[in-house]
Write an enzyme that holds these catalytic residues in place. Structure first.
Site, PDB file in Angstrom:
ATOM      1  N   SER A   1       0.321  -0.936  -0.323  1.00  0.00           N
ATOM      2  CA  SER A   1      -0.028   0.176   0.199  1.00  0.00           C
ATOM      3  C   SER A   1       0.574   1.552   0.320  1.00  0.00           C
ATOM      4  CB  SER A   1      -0.888  -0.436   1.239  1.00  0.00           C
ATOM      5  OG  SER A   1      -1.515   1.217   1.883  1.00  0.00           O
TER       6      SER A   1
ATOM      7  N   LYS B   1       1.816  -3.515   6.226  1.00  0.00           N
ATOM      8  CA  LYS B   1       2.410  -3.589   5.429  1.00  0.00           C
ATOM      9  C   LYS B   1       3.613  -3.489   5.641  1.00  0.00           C
ATOM     10  CE  LYS B   1      -1.315  -4.511   3.507  1.00  0.00           C
ATOM     11  NZ  LYS B   1      -1.960  -5.857   3.118  1.00  0.00           N
TER      12      LYS B   1
ATOM     13  N   TYR C   1      -2.440  -0.718  11.251  1.00  0.00           N
ATOM     14  CA  TYR C   1      -2.578  -1.774  10.422  1.00  0.00           C
ATOM     15  C   TYR C   1      -1.620  -1.025   8.747  1.00  0.00           C
ATOM     16  CZ  TYR C   1      -3.455  -2.129   5.166  1.00  0.00           C
ATOM     17  OH  TYR C   1      -3.977  -2.506   3.734  1.00  0.00           O
TER      18      TYR C   1
HETATM   19  P1  NAD Z   1     -11.282  -6.989   1.213  1.00  0.00           P
HETATM   20  O1  NAD Z   1     -11.070  -7.474   2.921  1.00  0.00           O
HETATM   21  O2  NAD Z   1     -12.050  -6.768   0.413  1.00  0.00           O
HETATM   22  O3  NAD Z   1     -10.464  -8.800   1.125  1.00  0.00           O
HETATM   23  C1  NAD Z   1      -9.608  -9.277   1.644  1.00  0.00           C
HETATM   24  C2  NAD Z   1     -10.121 -10.420   2.235  1.00  0.00           C
HETATM   25  O4  NAD Z   1      -9.135 -11.433   2.616  1.00  0.00           O
HETATM   26  C3  NAD Z   1     -11.077 -10.948   2.240  1.00  0.00           C
HETATM   27  O5  NAD Z   1     -11.639 -11.952   1.652  1.00  0.00           O
HETATM   28  C4  NAD Z   1     -11.329 -11.672   3.757  1.00  0.00           C
HETATM   29  O6  NAD Z   1     -11.935 -12.566   4.380  1.00  0.00           O
HETATM   30  C5  NAD Z   1     -10.021 -12.238   3.543  1.00  0.00           C
HETATM   31  N1  NAD Z   1      -9.403 -12.325   4.862  1.00  0.00           N
HETATM   32  C6  NAD Z   1      -8.752 -11.955   5.634  1.00  0.00           C
HETATM   33  N2  NAD Z   1      -8.076 -12.286   6.803  1.00  0.00           N
HETATM   34  C7  NAD Z   1      -7.689 -13.901   6.028  1.00  0.00           C
HETATM   35  C8  NAD Z   1      -6.947 -15.168   6.639  1.00  0.00           C
HETATM   36  N3  NAD Z   1      -6.564 -14.868   7.829  1.00  0.00           N
HETATM   37  N4  NAD Z   1      -7.015 -16.377   6.182  1.00  0.00           N
HETATM   38  C9  NAD Z   1      -7.843 -16.624   4.750  1.00  0.00           C
HETATM   39  N5  NAD Z   1      -8.256 -14.421   3.787  1.00  0.00           N
HETATM   40  C10 NAD Z   1      -8.235 -13.254   4.859  1.00  0.00           C
HETATM   41  O7  NAD Z   1      -9.670  -5.645   1.211  1.00  0.00           O
HETATM   42  P2  NAD Z   1      -9.452  -5.224   0.049  1.00  0.00           P
HETATM   43  O8  NAD Z   1      -9.474  -3.854  -0.056  1.00  0.00           O
HETATM   44  O9  NAD Z   1      -9.956  -6.864  -1.189  1.00  0.00           O
HETATM   45  O10 NAD Z   1      -7.378  -5.263  -0.155  1.00  0.00           O
HETATM   46  C11 NAD Z   1      -7.239  -6.570  -0.776  1.00  0.00           C
HETATM   47  C12 NAD Z   1      -5.385  -5.921  -0.351  1.00  0.00           C
HETATM   48  O11 NAD Z   1      -5.547  -5.150  -0.614  1.00  0.00           O
HETATM   49  C13 NAD Z   1      -5.755  -6.871   1.265  1.00  0.00           C
HETATM   50  O12 NAD Z   1      -3.435  -7.100   1.526  1.00  0.00           O
HETATM   51  C14 NAD Z   1      -5.029  -4.649   1.767  1.00  0.00           C
HETATM   52  O13 NAD Z   1      -4.350  -4.440   2.902  1.00  0.00           O
HETATM   53  C15 NAD Z   1      -4.327  -4.838   0.378  1.00  0.00           C
HETATM   54  N6  NAD Z   1      -4.552  -2.611   0.524  1.00  0.00           N
HETATM   55  C16 NAD Z   1      -6.204  -2.278  -0.110  1.00  0.00           C
HETATM   56  C17 NAD Z   1      -6.432  -1.112  -0.451  1.00  0.00           C
HETATM   57  C18 NAD Z   1      -7.538  -0.337  -0.639  1.00  0.00           C
HETATM   58  O14 NAD Z   1      -7.910   0.577  -0.276  1.00  0.00           O
HETATM   59  N7  NAD Z   1      -8.117  -1.790  -1.196  1.00  0.00           N
HETATM   60  C19 NAD Z   1      -5.248  -0.354  -0.421  1.00  0.00           C
HETATM   61  C20 NAD Z   1      -3.943  -0.271  -0.615  1.00  0.00           C
HETATM   62  C21 NAD Z   1      -3.562  -1.969  -0.417  1.00  0.00           C
HETATM   63  C1  WQD Z   2      -9.831   8.979   0.916  1.00  0.00           C
HETATM   64  C2  WQD Z   2      -9.097  10.754   1.009  1.00  0.00           C
HETATM   65  C3  WQD Z   2     -10.329  11.369   3.622  1.00  0.00           C
HETATM   66  C4  WQD Z   2     -13.969   8.948   4.096  1.00  0.00           C
HETATM   67  C5  WQD Z   2      -7.427   4.380   2.839  1.00  0.00           C
HETATM   68  C6  WQD Z   2      -6.164   3.111   4.290  1.00  0.00           C
HETATM   69  C7  WQD Z   2      -4.989   3.139   3.312  1.00  0.00           C
HETATM   70  C8  WQD Z   2      -5.744   2.549   1.832  1.00  0.00           C
HETATM   71  C9  WQD Z   2      -6.810   2.828   1.911  1.00  0.00           C
HETATM   72  C10 WQD Z   2      -5.710   0.033   2.577  1.00  0.00           C
HETATM   73  C11 WQD Z   2      -9.643  11.255   2.687  1.00  0.00           C
HETATM   74  C12 WQD Z   2     -11.815  11.275   2.615  1.00  0.00           C
HETATM   75  C13 WQD Z   2     -13.023   9.115   3.228  1.00  0.00           C
HETATM   76  C14 WQD Z   2     -15.406   9.963   4.142  1.00  0.00           C
HETATM   77  C15 WQD Z   2     -13.932  11.646   4.346  1.00  0.00           C
HETATM   78  N1  WQD Z   2      -5.954   0.976   2.651  1.00  0.00           N
HETATM   79  N2  WQD Z   2     -12.476  10.734   3.670  1.00  0.00           N
HETATM   80  N3  WQD Z   2     -15.480  11.333   3.675  1.00  0.00           N
HETATM   81  O1  WQD Z   2      -7.658   7.423   3.482  1.00  0.00           O
HETATM   82  O2  WQD Z   2      -6.731   7.587   1.584  1.00  0.00           O
HETATM   83  O3  WQD Z   2      -7.186   5.229   2.463  1.00  0.00           O
HETATM   84  O4  WQD Z   2      -7.748   3.527   2.106  1.00  0.00           O
HETATM   85  O5  WQD Z   2      -4.931   0.032   2.723  1.00  0.00           O
HETATM   86  O6  WQD Z   2      -4.160   1.768   3.743  1.00  0.00           O
HETATM   87  O7  WQD Z   2      -5.398   4.119   4.999  1.00  0.00           O
HETATM   88  O8  WQD Z   2      -8.627   6.549   2.173  1.00  0.00           O
HETATM   89  O9  WQD Z   2     -11.016   6.210   1.647  1.00  0.00           O
HETATM   90  O10 WQD Z   2     -10.247   6.715   3.733  1.00  0.00           O
HETATM   91  O11 WQD Z   2     -10.641   8.407   2.655  1.00  0.00           O
HETATM   92  O12 WQD Z   2     -13.863  12.735   3.413  1.00  0.00           O
HETATM   93  O13 WQD Z   2     -16.351   9.405   5.296  1.00  0.00           O
HETATM   94  O14 WQD Z   2     -11.436  10.672   1.368  1.00  0.00           O
HETATM   95  O15 WQD Z   2     -10.050  12.260   4.925  1.00  0.00           O
HETATM   96  O16 WQD Z   2      -8.251  12.270   2.647  1.00  0.00           O
HETATM   97  P1  WQD Z   2      -7.059   6.602   2.331  1.00  0.00           P
HETATM   98  P2  WQD Z   2     -10.277   6.569   2.072  1.00  0.00           P
END
Ligand code: NAD
Ligand code: WQD
Length: 343
Positions: free
Chosen positions: A126, A155, A151
């Site tokens: 991330s 990462k 969290y």
């Molecule tokens: P998500 O929660 O939709 O998907 C994660 C999946 O992993 C879920 O289906 C959950 O049930 C499964 N899971 C969690 N712990 C588990 C375990 N111990 N064993 C088996 N399954 C497990 O999240 P996402 O948004 O699809 O994110 C996927 C990956 O990308 C994550 O590693 C997250 O940290 C990373 N990521 C997400 C974002 C974002 O904004 N969505 C941004 C950057 C990185």
């Molecule tokens: C985006 C912008 C908020 C909600 C997070 C995690 C990051 C990754 C992605 C997992 C920010 C603003 C949000 C709301 C708002 N997840 N906001 N009102 O914070 O960039 O990243 O999700 O890996 O690790 O930190 O994403 O969508 O939460 O927020 O004003 O109800 O929207 O302040 O500026 P963020 P976000």
């Protein structure tokens, strides 16, 4: 047909990646314990590709079960490791749950890879590892900053665990993909984001407000040092993001030389503010989203967007979707969810 193990494959990004993997000719095995997703996602994937992926309901923190599961599917060519808990706020109140879940899962996989002759892993990282970058757009060589949440720290630590493991075991290779802000849904509206409870992220909160599930969007601050005062992020279409994973797997399978760790930023290279995204969403979907400016959210960084040049050049990958189309896909998905609720 090359076999790929996708942990977290019923999740938001994982499910979209499974679709792209299947459509690129891979056989997919999903391992997911459904802690943050629903088994019905398999039907959505099957509706899009015609192929229901193999699914194993397994917790990746359980070594023996994970080992037995991988044993059932010999010849896995690569793992894409999505499985993790990802709610920033929850990680602050339950740090050990996050450290255990996110790190023990990874360590189990890394220990099992040599045992099952799996040489390649793609890891979901991330942009959170950059914190507030000193220079924008941010490149992969930017300094890694102190994590703002447990969290985010999982990462950062995970990247170190992978790098140290590969430095010690030259038969393995890894690609770390640093996602910026994934948004949107598959154009078919058969799969999309399924936030549990009140969404933490901006776009699902916007779509739920627009559909009437939430009374108003709270915009967390408009007093930042940005053109309109609201925070800036790099919002990337989830299908574009999924396609990058297929390319990453193909790259690893073609590589003869192992024992390297490559890192790629997956972003559009364009920053958008909260208020800009909100405005575009309302315009393209012809809906109104009531909102109120409130105080800043703890832990938010002011502005971050990617320099995706390395992924563009090395992977031959570039985000293709317009933000307008992406926001339309998010709204189409929210409408589909409403339809399902009313059935
Ligand atoms: P998500 O929660 O939709 O998907 C994660 C999946 O992993 C879920 O289906 C959950 O049930 C499964 N899971 C969690 N712990 C588990 C375990 N111990 N064993 C088996 N399954 C497990 O999240 P996402 O948004 O699809 O994110 C996927 C990956 O990308 C994550 O590693 C997250 O940290 C990373 N990521 C997400 C974002 C974002 O904004 N969505 C941004 C950057 C990185
Ligand atoms: C985006 C912008 C908020 C909600 C997070 C995690 C990051 C990754 C992605 C997992 C920010 C603003 C949000 C709301 C708002 N997840 N906001 N009102 O914070 O960039 O990243 O999700 O890996 O690790 O930190 O994403 O969508 O939460 O927020 O004003 O109800 O929207 O302040 O500026 P963020 P976000």
């Amino acid at each position: 047909m090359d076999r790929i193990l996708v942990t977290g494959g019923t999740g938001y990004i994982g499910s979209h990646t499974v679709v792209e993997l299947q459509q690129s000719g891979f056989e997919v095995i999903i391992v997911d314990n459904l802690v943050n997703s629903n088994v019905d996602v398999l039907c959505g994937i099957e509706k899009i590709t015609g192929v229901r992926p193999i699914f194993e309901n397994v917790d990746c923190t359980e070594y023996v079960n994970l080992d037995r599961t991988i044993e059932k599917y010999p010849g896995i060519k690569a793992i894409i490791h999505f499985a993790a808990l990802k709610a920033v706020g929850e990680s602050v109140s339950h740090p050990l749950e996050y450290y255990r879940n996110n790190l023990v899962s990874l360590i189990n996989l890394l220990e099992l890879m040599p045992k099952h002759k799996i040489e390649n892993i793609v890891f979901s990282s991330s942009c959170t590892v950059y914190g507030q970058p000193d220079v924008l757009p941010v490149t992969e060589d930017a300094p890694i900053k102190k994590a703002l949440s447990p969290y985010g720290n999982t990462k950062k630590i995970a990247e170190d665990i992978i790098t140290d493991t590969i430095n010690a075991n030259h038969a393995l290779s890894a690609i770390l993909l640093r996602y910026f802000n994934p948004i949107g849904a598959h154009p078919s509206a058969e799969i999309g984001e399924l936030p549990n409870g009140v969404p933490n992220n901006l776009l699902p909160y916007i779509t739920q407000t627009a559909i009437g599930l939430r009374s108003e969007l709270k915009v967390f601050g408009n007093d930042y040092n940005t053109p309109d005062g609201s925070c800036i992020r790099d919002y990337i279409n989830v299908v574009d993001l999924a396609k990058a994973h297929v390319i990453a797997v193909q790259r690893m399978l073609q590589k003869k030389q192992k024992s390297d760790v490559e890192i790629f930023n997956l972003g559009t290279g364009r920053g958008l503010s909260v208020l800009e995204l909100l405005d575009i969403f309302q315009k393209v979907n012809k809906v109104k989203v009531p909102y109120k400016i409130v105080g800043r959210r703890e832990g938010d960084i002011e502005q971050v967007w990617a320099n995706p040049a390395r992924a563009n050049k090395e992977l031959g990958w570039k985000a293709q979707s317009s933000v307008e189309d992406t926001l339309k896909s998010a709204w189409k998905w929210e409408l589909k969810l409403k339809e399902r609720r009313e059935k």
